[in-house]
Write an enzyme that holds these catalytic residues in place. Structure first.
Site, PDB file in Angstrom:
ATOM      1  N   CYS A 162     -62.331 -29.034 -36.811  1.00  0.00           N
ATOM      2  CA  CYS A 162     -60.872 -28.891 -36.973  1.00  0.00           C
ATOM      3  C   CYS A 162     -60.370 -27.491 -36.647  1.00  0.00           C
ATOM      4  O   CYS A 162     -59.369 -27.318 -35.938  1.00  0.00           O
ATOM      5  CB  CYS A 162     -60.441 -29.331 -38.363  1.00  0.00           C
ATOM      6  SG  CYS A 162     -61.033 -28.294 -39.736  1.00  0.00           S
ATOM      7  N   HIS A 214     -59.227 -28.095 -44.183  1.00  0.00           N
ATOM      8  CA  HIS A 214     -58.826 -28.790 -42.959  1.00  0.00           C
ATOM      9  C   HIS A 214     -57.572 -28.124 -42.394  1.00  0.00           C
ATOM     10  O   HIS A 214     -56.765 -27.544 -43.128  1.00  0.00           O
ATOM     11  CB  HIS A 214     -58.557 -30.265 -43.254  1.00  0.00           C
ATOM     12  CG  HIS A 214     -58.455 -31.120 -42.022  1.00  0.00           C
ATOM     13  ND1 HIS A 214     -59.499 -31.306 -41.152  1.00  0.00           N
ATOM     14  CD2 HIS A 214     -57.401 -31.835 -41.512  1.00  0.00           C
ATOM     15  CE1 HIS A 214     -59.125 -32.109 -40.166  1.00  0.00           C
ATOM     16  NE2 HIS A 214     -57.855 -32.432 -40.355  1.00  0.00           N
ATOM     17  N   HIS A 226     -55.204 -33.522 -34.950  1.00  0.00           N
ATOM     18  CA  HIS A 226     -56.266 -32.836 -35.693  1.00  0.00           C
ATOM     19  C   HIS A 226     -57.610 -33.475 -35.391  1.00  0.00           C
ATOM     20  O   HIS A 226     -57.686 -34.605 -34.877  1.00  0.00           O
ATOM     21  CB  HIS A 226     -55.968 -32.879 -37.209  1.00  0.00           C
ATOM     22  CG  HIS A 226     -55.984 -34.263 -37.800  1.00  0.00           C
ATOM     23  ND1 HIS A 226     -56.766 -34.603 -38.883  1.00  0.00           N
ATOM     24  CD2 HIS A 226     -55.336 -35.409 -37.454  1.00  0.00           C
ATOM     25  CE1 HIS A 226     -56.577 -35.866 -39.193  1.00  0.00           C
ATOM     26  NE2 HIS A 226     -55.709 -36.387 -38.345  1.00  0.00           N
TER      27      HIS A 226
END
Length: 266
Positions: A162, A214, A226
């Site tokens: 990520c 994240h 993402h």
């Protein structure tokens, strides 16, 4: 001090000096580093782009003399924009660059770049100097990674995590950000409402202990790009990411940050 540069598509950087050790990040073509320690077959390096450290296989290193290092640092920064760019080396060999690779000693009028004594030509897309439309570049490049597989420590379309995804996309837009989400979140200006977000802004998500775990890129109203299992597009709101396949929230919103200002500066 000794320095090196990657003349390979990518080099895995490992936590410990072993092929079995966890990969913590990757060095893309043209990125250079300081060699801080050496042992049989392995070198402990500090990456110039983001300060990340780890072990790489010494056989993968192309030495970088101090004179060449200074030449690199005094030239404008150029980055490959094509997801994959196959460059001819000679009649038998090619060089494969992934998006986000650095093109050292870039000569725009010749479309050439050099690593040591080797010079290469490219007809691919190259981002160079200050961009007039960094947000447009961010989104256009991010969408090219759609369905790229998730890989811990990855920074390429063959596998990416990520924060590696956000870092590389921002690199192509001419904005340097740290490698990890926990450091990226320290940048920019916090947004009070989801509706304030613009395409290219970053959204960060935490766990039950409050740790940032994240990060993703806002695409358009209530949509986020993402890397989670793969690079994907999901819904996002003040509560977090709503996975459209699982039909449930998978990530809890912590904060949204504006890294690039309205005038394109960072």
């Amino acid at each position: 001090m000794n320095y090196g540069i990657s003349s390979l598509s990518l080099i895995p950087v490992r936590k410990d000096p072993s092929e079995k050790s966890e990969m913590v990040t990757q060095v893309l073509f043209g990125e250079h580093f300081e060699i801080k320690e050496e042992m049989v077959g392995w070198s402990y390096v500090n990456l110039a782009y983001d300060g990340y450290e780890g072990w790489i296989d010494s056989k993968m290193i192309t030495p970088l003399p101090l004179r060449s290092l200074k030449k690199l640092e005094n030239r404008p920064f150029a980055v490959s924009g094509d997801i994959i760019n196959v460059i001819p080396v000679n009649e038998e060999q090619t060089l494969m660059l992934v998006a986000g690779s650095t093109l050292p000693v870039w000569r725009p009028y010749l479309k050439e770049f050099s690593v040591g004594k080797d010079t290469y030509k490219t007809s691919g897309e190259v981002f160079y100097g200050k961009l007039k439309n960094p947000r447009e570049v961010l989104i256009r490049q991010a969408l090219k990674y759609f369905n790229a597989p998730y890989l811990w420590g990855g920074r390429s379309p063959f596998g990416i995590d990520c924060s590696g995804f956000t870092q590389i996309i921002y690199k192509m837009a001419g904005v340097k950000i740290p490698r990890d989400a926990g450091e990226q979140v320290k940048l920019g200006r916090a947004l009070s409402f989801v509706d304030e977000a613009q395409p290219g802004d970053l959204a960060f998500f935490d766990d039950e202990e409050g740790n940032i775990v994240h990060v993703g890129i806002i695409w358009k109203r209530n949509k986020i790009i993402h890397a989670s299992g793969k690079v994907r597009i999901d819904n996002v709101d003040q509560f977090g990411i709503f996975n459209i396949d699982l039909k449930r929230y998978t990530h809890k919103m912590r904060v949204m940050k504006k890294i690039i200002n309205a005038d394109g500066t960072d």
